[in-house]
Design a protein around this motif. Sequence first.
Motif, PDB file in Angstrom:
ATOM      1  N   ARG A   6       9.464 -14.842  -3.521  1.00  0.00           N
ATOM      2  CA  ARG A   6       8.612 -14.171  -4.512  1.00  0.00           C
ATOM      3  C   ARG A   6       8.432 -12.726  -4.116  1.00  0.00           C
ATOM      4  O   ARG A   6       8.466 -12.355  -2.951  1.00  0.00           O
ATOM      5  CB  ARG A   6       7.286 -14.910  -4.669  1.00  0.00           C
ATOM      6  CG  ARG A   6       6.154 -14.567  -3.722  1.00  0.00           C
ATOM      7  CD  ARG A   6       6.405 -14.927  -2.283  1.00  0.00           C
ATOM      8  NE  ARG A   6       5.224 -14.923  -1.456  1.00  0.00           N
ATOM      9  CZ  ARG A   6       4.655 -13.834  -0.924  1.00  0.00           C
ATOM     10  NH1 ARG A   6       5.170 -12.659  -1.115  1.00  0.00           N
ATOM     11  NH2 ARG A   6       3.573 -13.953  -0.187  1.00  0.00           N
ATOM     12  N   ASP A  42       0.067  -9.677  -8.294  1.00  0.00           N
ATOM     13  CA  ASP A  42      -1.092  -9.836  -7.439  1.00  0.00           C
ATOM     14  C   ASP A  42      -2.202  -8.992  -8.083  1.00  0.00           C
ATOM     15  O   ASP A  42      -2.458  -7.867  -7.672  1.00  0.00           O
ATOM     16  CB  ASP A  42      -0.630  -9.325  -6.060  1.00  0.00           C
ATOM     17  CG  ASP A  42      -1.683  -9.393  -5.008  1.00  0.00           C
ATOM     18  OD1 ASP A  42      -2.818  -9.718  -5.331  1.00  0.00           O
ATOM     19  OD2 ASP A  42      -1.335  -9.082  -3.854  1.00  0.00           O
ATOM     20  N   TYR A 194      -6.499 -11.026  -1.723  1.00  0.00           N
ATOM     21  CA  TYR A 194      -5.128 -11.457  -1.967  1.00  0.00           C
ATOM     22  C   TYR A 194      -4.729 -12.703  -1.160  1.00  0.00           C
ATOM     23  O   TYR A 194      -3.965 -13.554  -1.632  1.00  0.00           O
ATOM     24  CB  TYR A 194      -4.234 -10.238  -1.713  1.00  0.00           C
ATOM     25  CG  TYR A 194      -3.083 -10.464  -0.811  1.00  0.00           C
ATOM     26  CD1 TYR A 194      -3.188 -10.237   0.543  1.00  0.00           C
ATOM     27  CD2 TYR A 194      -1.891 -10.940  -1.317  1.00  0.00           C
ATOM     28  CE1 TYR A 194      -2.119 -10.466   1.373  1.00  0.00           C
ATOM     29  CE2 TYR A 194      -0.819 -11.175  -0.500  1.00  0.00           C
ATOM     30  CZ  TYR A 194      -0.943 -10.933   0.841  1.00  0.00           C
ATOM     31  OH  TYR A 194       0.102 -11.183   1.641  1.00  0.00           O
ATOM     32  N   HIS A 216       2.281  -6.476   6.698  1.00  0.00           N
ATOM     33  CA  HIS A 216       1.567  -7.748   6.512  1.00  0.00           C
ATOM     34  C   HIS A 216       1.627  -8.646   7.727  1.00  0.00           C
ATOM     35  O   HIS A 216       1.077  -9.746   7.716  1.00  0.00           O
ATOM     36  CB  HIS A 216       2.148  -8.494   5.306  1.00  0.00           C
ATOM     37  CG  HIS A 216       1.752  -7.862   4.017  1.00  0.00           C
ATOM     38  ND1 HIS A 216       0.484  -7.940   3.519  1.00  0.00           N
ATOM     39  CD2 HIS A 216       2.447  -7.092   3.151  1.00  0.00           C
ATOM     40  CE1 HIS A 216       0.397  -7.267   2.393  1.00  0.00           C
ATOM     41  NE2 HIS A 216       1.587  -6.736   2.149  1.00  0.00           N
TER      42      HIS A 216
HETATM   43  N1  GLU Z   1       0.474  -7.598  -2.978  1.00  0.00           N
HETATM   44  C1  GLU Z   1       0.953  -7.616  -1.630  1.00  0.00           C
HETATM   45  C2  GLU Z   1       1.721  -6.316  -1.414  1.00  0.00           C
HETATM   46  O1  GLU Z   1       2.204  -5.745  -2.391  1.00  0.00           O
HETATM   47  C3  GLU Z   1       1.862  -8.808  -1.427  1.00  0.00           C
HETATM   48  C4  GLU Z   1       2.146  -9.102  -0.021  1.00  0.00           C
HETATM   49  C5  GLU Z   1       2.978 -10.362   0.152  1.00  0.00           C
HETATM   50  O2  GLU Z   1       4.149 -10.312  -0.226  1.00  0.00           O
HETATM   51  O3  GLU Z   1       2.483 -11.361   0.631  1.00  0.00           O
HETATM   52  O4  GLU Z   1       1.812  -5.810  -0.345  1.00  0.00           O
END
Ligand code: GLU
Length: 453
Positions: A6, A42, A194, A216
């Motif tokens: 995703r 998101d 999130y 992340h």
């Molecule tokens: N919305 C998050 C971002 O754009 C998603 C991070 C993820 O892929 O888990 O960084």
Amino acid sequence: MSVTVRFAPSPTGYLHIGNARPALMNWLFALKNGGKFVLRYDDTDRERSRAEYADAIAEDLAWLGIHPHRVERQSQRIAIYDAAAEKLKARGLIYPCYETPDELERRRRRARALGRPPVYDRAGLKLTDEQQATLEAEGRKPHWRFLLPNFTDDPFRTERTEVHWDDLCRGPQTVDLASLSDPVLIRADGSYLYTFPSILDDIDMGVSHVIRGEDHIANTGVQIAIFRALGAEPPIFAHHNLLTTADGEGLSKRSGALSLRALRDDGLEPMAVASLAVLTGTSHAIEPIATMEELAVTLDLASVSKSAAKFDPADLRPLNAKLVHAMSYEEVAERLKELGTEGNAAFWGAIRENCETVSDALGWWKVVTGPAKPKVDDEDREFVALAGDCLPDEPWSEETWSEWTKLLKEKTGRKGRGLFMPLRKAITGLDHGPDMKRFLPVIGRRNTLDRLS
Ligand code: GLU
């Protein structure tokens, strides 16, 4: 194993080349493994998310050549998150906390001053029902934290609790859950951060691989703990390095100039952008790759470098030029028409090596059709007039230029640059440009003669 990946952008702005990197890595991974790609907005942050950005993201992905198998919006799945949150509340796995951001900041500062890690002390967990009722009577609303499984019996006596995962980009990783604060999953206004929706959706949508930026990585240990608390096996993770400009600047600040729409408006080919976005900071040479399928073959997550992927936006145009030089007439015919040219295969064949972008063809079309401003230096005036008199009759072919210039060489003794340049300048108005052997027949006898007399 069936592969589902995703891409989960927040629709709070336009995608830039740095966001294209995770989008493409996921798409290529799906392509390579016969998997599915989910585009998941998101968008639980109601204040910052906008429908027009969501539409723009879909459009930009389509331009790049990414066509999701499934599209979801988290804002439409709140009931699922609410139901799951209730279950965690009932199990005591999330607990209410009432500190304001200011109070939390003061505590963090105090901890740092005492040389302690600024980890949340679980004060919310100590509150009795009465204390909670009093706080709520004061008008305070709780936010909810997930109780990390970093203790045996007593949550106030945490112990080293390692979480491991084998990152497809970075190799084996370890996080100690005792070094982390219990993450906030639900804000005081009831909206979700999130983390929680993302995990619930990854489970629900059968996501097998989470490929995302290394920004992340700090969240992954916590997320794995939550997956397990929900009774699910975590997906496989891959954290790729982020793109920065040559001086190390992050891309969000420069997102205007490097937004996918700005690059598209500049006439860049999607595959030039995709090649640079994916190959930078990997062990593969940065070269233009003509199709997604070929780019997918180059994808090797283990070869992604562990340091920042510095790239130079100035590389885009040369990469683009190489792609354009190799394009067939069939590939560009429609676009040549849209640009307003009537150029045929011979035209494209003559000029493509002089185009950095397909839209440069318009400039060359104007050179063909005129009106041209012939450039003739005084000392060449007589020579150019003679050249006009000696112009071969039609039909013209790719031999015409050499027959004509050979004749002029015999008549005048001119050779090399002194022979060719005055003709080029008179016919095209420029001192550089396509190979005249191919360009001359495209310009044609009538236009040429006009410009020589
Ligand atoms: N919305 C998050 C971002 O754009 C998603 C991070 C993820 O892929 O888990 O960084």
